[in-house]
Enzyme design. Structure first.
Site, short mmCIF file in Angstrom:
data_model
loop_
_atom_site.label_atom_id
_atom_site.label_comp_id
_atom_site.label_asym_id
_atom_site.label_seq_id
_atom_site.Cartn_x
_atom_site.Cartn_y
_atom_site.Cartn_z
N CYS A 85 43.25 38.41 42.14
CA CYS A 85 43.29 38.30 40.68
C CYS A 85 43.36 36.85 40.20
CB CYS A 85 44.45 39.11 40.12
SG CYS A 85 46.07 38.61 40.73
N HIS A 136 50.35 39.39 38.99
CA HIS A 136 49.00 39.91 38.76
C HIS A 136 48.48 39.37 37.43
CE1 HIS A 136 45.66 42.55 39.64
NE2 HIS A 136 45.68 42.97 38.39
N HIS A 153 40.06 42.34 36.13
CA HIS A 153 41.01 41.85 37.12
C HIS A 153 40.54 42.28 38.50
CE1 HIS A 153 43.13 45.84 37.77
NE2 HIS A 153 42.33 46.08 36.74
#
Length: 184
Positions: A85, A136, A153
């Site tokens: 990510c 993330h 993502h």
């Protein structure tokens, strides 16, 4: 013999000019330092691009990020063979000469924070999926409504894809949103 000396002088002059132009003294210096963790907002350095078509904009940023759609997840990955990510965000901004930190937590501190009601395309979103710490990240690609905010993502199970960050999974893990400062 006189012509040979004249040609030799021109050749030496040419090599001297080429050598000096390649010398680091004459190059433009760009700050490519990454921002360490817990450092307040700092405006990134941006390298000028020759072609106007590569100017940084929300649409171009999203286009670059979407070019990774379907690429498998690979921790620490940074290319079309596998990406994570934060690598997706780094590579997307790198296309426009911007160097961001490589870690999601540090990326979340790089640009000014914004509230969800103000979120728009191109904003960066950050999540804490396994602990209280950000681990993330993604880029908002579309805001359809307050209940449907789509972001791209690198999913650890499904690779690079777009999801609704307002679904129960992502909403519960949302940590922060930031607004990149683009050069138009």
């Amino acid at each position: 013999m006189l012509k040979f000396k004249k040609d030799l002088k021109l050749l030496c002059l040419l090599f001297l000019v080429l050598g000096l132009s390649a010398c680091h003294v004459f190059r433009t210096r760009t700050n490519t330092r990454t921002v360490p963790s817990r450092v307040p907002y700092e405006q990134p350095e941006v390298k000028a691009k020759a072609e106007a078509s590569t100017l940084m904009s929300t649409a171009n940023l999203i286009k670059v990020a979407r070019s990774y759609t379907g690429v498998p997840y690979r921790s620490g990955g940074n290319d079309q063979r596998g990406i994570d990510c934060s690598g997706l965000i780094c590579n997307s901004f790198k296309e426009f000469g911007m160097k961001l930190p490589r870690v999601s937590r540090q990326q979340s501190e790089f640009f000014p924070a914004i509230d969800i009601p103000n979120i728009q395309k191109g904003d960066l979103v950050f999540f804490a999926t396994t602990s209280n710490e950000i681990n993330h990240s993604g880029i908002v690609t579309e805001v359809r409504s307050e209940d449907e905010i789509i972001f791209i993502h690198a999913s650890s199970s499904k690779g690079v894809r777009e999801d609704n960050m307002m679904n129960s999974y992502w909403k519960a893990r949302f940590a922060r949103a930031c607004r990149p400062q683009f050069v138009k």
